[in-house]
Design an enzyme around this catalytic site. Structure first.
Site, short mmCIF file in Angstrom:
data_model
loop_
_atom_site.label_atom_id
_atom_site.label_comp_id
_atom_site.label_asym_id
_atom_site.label_seq_id
_atom_site.Cartn_x
_atom_site.Cartn_y
_atom_site.Cartn_z
N ASP A 128 0.84 -1.21 0.00
CA ASP A 128 0.00 0.00 0.00
C ASP A 128 0.88 1.26 0.00
OD1 ASP A 128 0.88 -0.21 2.61
OD2 ASP A 128 -1.10 0.07 3.53
N ASP A 139 -1.20 -6.09 -0.29
CA ASP A 139 -1.53 -5.48 1.01
C ASP A 139 -3.03 -5.25 1.16
OD1 ASP A 139 0.58 -5.10 2.75
OD2 ASP A 139 1.19 -3.17 1.88
N LYS A 147 -1.32 -9.37 2.79
CA LYS A 147 -0.54 -8.94 3.97
C LYS A 147 -1.40 -7.97 4.77
CE LYS A 147 3.20 -6.04 3.74
NZ LYS A 147 2.73 -4.88 4.52
N GLU A 169 -1.39 -5.49 8.56
CA GLU A 169 -0.57 -4.93 9.64
C GLU A 169 -1.21 -5.23 11.01
OE1 GLU A 169 0.32 -0.79 8.97
OE2 GLU A 169 1.03 -1.18 6.94
N GLU A 179 9.20 -4.42 10.27
CA GLU A 179 9.63 -3.13 9.71
C GLU A 179 10.11 -2.18 10.81
OE1 GLU A 179 6.85 -1.16 7.08
OE2 GLU A 179 8.05 0.68 7.03
O1 KIV Z 1 3.57 -1.13 1.64
C1 KIV Z 1 4.70 -1.58 1.56
O2 KIV Z 1 5.43 -1.35 0.60
C2 KIV Z 1 5.18 -2.41 2.67
C3 KIV Z 1 6.64 -2.74 2.70
C4 KIV Z 1 7.44 -1.55 2.95
C5 KIV Z 1 6.93 -3.85 3.63
O3 KIV Z 1 4.44 -2.78 3.50
#
Ligand code: KIV
Length: 290
Positions: free
Chosen positions: A67, A106, A136, A138, A205
């Protein structure tokens, strides 16, 4: 290794030569780490477009449609305004442009946190509409129930702990995490909760190195670092950052090239040739036949 592409006009698919290796699967990425050890670190980069995916694919294990496209592609201030529609459009492009890497998309802010059912609706739509293999999201302990709900229903999940950019307003910025004992313990608990809920891997991260190492050593799933440690089971960067598309980059980014300067010089040359009418030449113009 250099890959070339021939466009199949009947399917609009660009076929790569040499033929790529089979696409990596979630279990293969998960099993990359055996008995707590990773021999060769996983290579992950962000990708947002089909052409970018074509160029990265042969070199990577995982392509992340992050994202971060909010800032990188759309010029937004943060990832918060990114929508599921944006993630789906770019996710589908990256799946079309790749053959070998596992594609992870994401989950955008606001589209999964309310309930596990909301998360399932968003994740299943992202997977169905893009063809990606995993999502993915968070968050650590707070997201464990959601991760278990998704993985038990056929949706592989990559976790993301430490500095979680969607929580920037709670964290108060993008500084590295884990400097206090409380944060240190919380990051380790978050990683364990994500693993126990069934995630197949985890992004760590912006965490101070001793915690990144402790997290990597304490978990059975691959821990992919960004601003973390070379001892993680893999590394990820935002592709545009490492190519040098931006003048200012975070401390943890290594700029492998200065693509912004290359573009600047190239476009200046084009502009000059347009203005002095030296482009196009005969080579680039059509003349009547015969
Ligand atoms: O959104 C993204 O690019 C990420 C990475 C930095 C891990 O979550």
């Amino acid at each position: 290794m250099s890959t070339t592409f021939q466009l199949d006009t009947s399917t609009s698919r660009a076929n790569p030569t040499p033929k790529p290796r089979k696409r990596l699967t979630v279990p293969r990425i998960r099993d990359h780490k055996k008995d707590g050890q990773t021999k060769e670190p996983l290579v992950m980069l962000t990708a947002y477009t089909a052409r970018q995916a074509q160029l990265l694919d042969a070199h990577c294990d995982i392509l992340l449609v992050g994202d971060s496209l909010g800032q990188v592609i759309y010029g937004l201030d943060s990832t918060l305004p990114v929508t599921a529609e944006m993630m789906i459009a770019h996710g589908a492009a990256v799946v079309r442009g790749s053959y070998h890497s596992l594609v992870v998309v994401d989950m955008p802010f606001g589209a999964y946190e309310k309930s596990k059912e909301q998360a399932f609706d968003t994740a299943s739509r992202i997977m169905a509409d893009t063809g990606c293999a995993a999502v993915k999201l968070e968050g650590g302990e707070a997201m464990a129930e959601t991760i278990a709900f998704l993985t038990n229903r056929g949706i592989p999940v990559m976790g993301h702990v430490g500095l979680t950019p969607q929580a920037v307003n709670v964290l108060g910025g993008y500084a590295a995490r884990g400097r206090s004992q409380q944060e240190h313990e919380k990051i380790l608990r978050d990683g364990k909760a994500v693993q126990d809920a069934g995630a197949f891997s985890l992004v760590a991260e912006g965490v101070i190195e001793p915690i990144a190492i402790a997290l990597t050593q304490s978990l059975e799933i691959p821990v992919i670092g960004i601003g973390a440690s070379a001892q993680c089971d893999g590394q990820v960067l935002v592709t545009e950052d490492m190519l040098g598309m931006f003048e200012r980059v975070p401390r943890f980014v290594k700029r492998y090239e200065d693509i912004a300067s290359v573009i600047d010089k190239t476009v200046a040359k084009y502009a000059e040739e347009v203005r002095d009418r030296s482009f196009p030449t005969e080579e680039q113009t059509y003349q009547p036949k015969g």
